[in-house]
Write an enzyme that holds these catalytic residues in place. Sequence first.
Site, mmCIF file in Angstrom:
data_model
loop_
_atom_site.group_PDB
_atom_site.id
_atom_site.type_symbol
_atom_site.label_atom_id
_atom_site.label_comp_id
_atom_site.label_asym_id
_atom_site.label_seq_id
_atom_site.Cartn_x
_atom_site.Cartn_y
_atom_site.Cartn_z
ATOM 1 C CG ASP A 80 -0.324 -0.124 2.517
ATOM 2 O OD1 ASP A 80 0.823 -0.960 2.656
ATOM 3 O OD2 ASP A 80 -0.862 0.373 3.456
ATOM 4 C CD GLU A 138 2.787 -1.358 7.685
ATOM 5 O OE1 GLU A 138 2.957 -1.125 8.953
ATOM 6 O OE2 GLU A 138 2.972 -0.225 7.143
HETATM 7 ZN ZN LIG Z 1 5.079 3.372 6.348
HETATM 8 ZN ZN LIG Z 2 6.546 0.446 5.711
#
Ligand SMILES: [Zn+2]
Ligand SMILES: [Zn+2]
Length: 391
Positions: A80, A138
């Site tokens: 991401d 994440e």
């Molecule tokens: Zn990051």
């Molecule tokens: Zn990262």
Amino acid sequence: MQNEIGNEVAIIKEKLLYWRRHLHEYPELSFEEVETSEFIYSQLKKHRELEIFRPTKTSVMARLIGNEPGKVIAIRADMDALPITEDNDLLFKSKKHGVMHACGHDAHTAMLLGVAEILVGLKEQIKGEVRFIFQHAEELPPGGAQQMVDAGVMENVDQIICAHVRSTMEIGKVGVLAGPVLSSPDTFSIKIIGSGGHAAKPHQNIDSVIIAAQVVTNLQQIVSRNIDPIDDVVLSVTQIHGGTALNVTPGFVELSGTVRSFDPNLRKDIPAQMERIIKGITEAHGASYEFEFKNGYRPVINDEELAQVVKDTVIDLYGVDALGEIRRGMGGEDFSAYLQKAPGCFFYLGAGEKNATKNYPHHHPKFTINENVLPLGVNILVNAVMRLMMK
Ligand SMILES: [Zn+2]
Ligand SMILES: [Zn+2]
């Protein structure tokens, strides 16, 4: 073996660049990685040797099963991007205004695609299974890792490894720690409820601003006076909101911030310590409060043995000087979700320039990486997997 892998890495260098640059040009935010995951899927699909799955809407998992039985070793990459407008002059600069790969997850994905390609070529030598986890989201709690775990990607996994690029570490250096690496980034919000009124008549009001100020300063005593100085804890109030006019005492003030630690017992105790202070101060002044504490990702704690295997891999490939100096940090990472299921090792790949003034930190609009980290990362990951497999 080491040389064979090295040759293969050299052969796919152009591909690594293409993958990374393509992903960099088309970044997607957490939980929205539709094209990114499609891209990964389409690249993996070229290998008949892989079994490919979509554990969640925007993630991909692939399995490479060897001919002989053995351990299951997983490797994780995140994919991401962040809500940042890129401020770099690159040919492959982000084409999406307000979205940017400013943490290097484009590089992680490219590297794992490369690792998969090389290990597919070495299939005859694979014992057990290598599992490739391309994780979404994440950067945004509750994070994609827990969803991947809930979807079963860690079933039967014996060990898991993960490499994260680091722009503030010189290219060629690798940072591997045994034990604690990253903290648990918990968050809190507090509402101090007084009684508002005309600012010229303070005796008629319960001033939430003054009470909030006392709460902010007193919360600092938890870290400075209640916790053993040897323990690592951060408690920061990062937001204060209150008031609407210069001549009005507001009825309430809202505070929020973050608490970070490694020790699970400390982590459990801190909310009660905070509440004791908030309760005491508000009660003393006739105010009331609301308090909410949210646990973020668990701390990332590396397995000692696995960390040693990664270190040995780096030393064998690049010599002992390649191991960079590194300390644990108070950031957070949802890689910790996988560590609840199997021992693992999260390590750093230096991706910055030698001249440190040229390096921007992660999550900065000028963040960038030295792309030589791509083949280097692939080489280390493939060699580490083969080493773990033989152990
Ligand atoms: Zn990051
Ligand atoms: Zn990262």
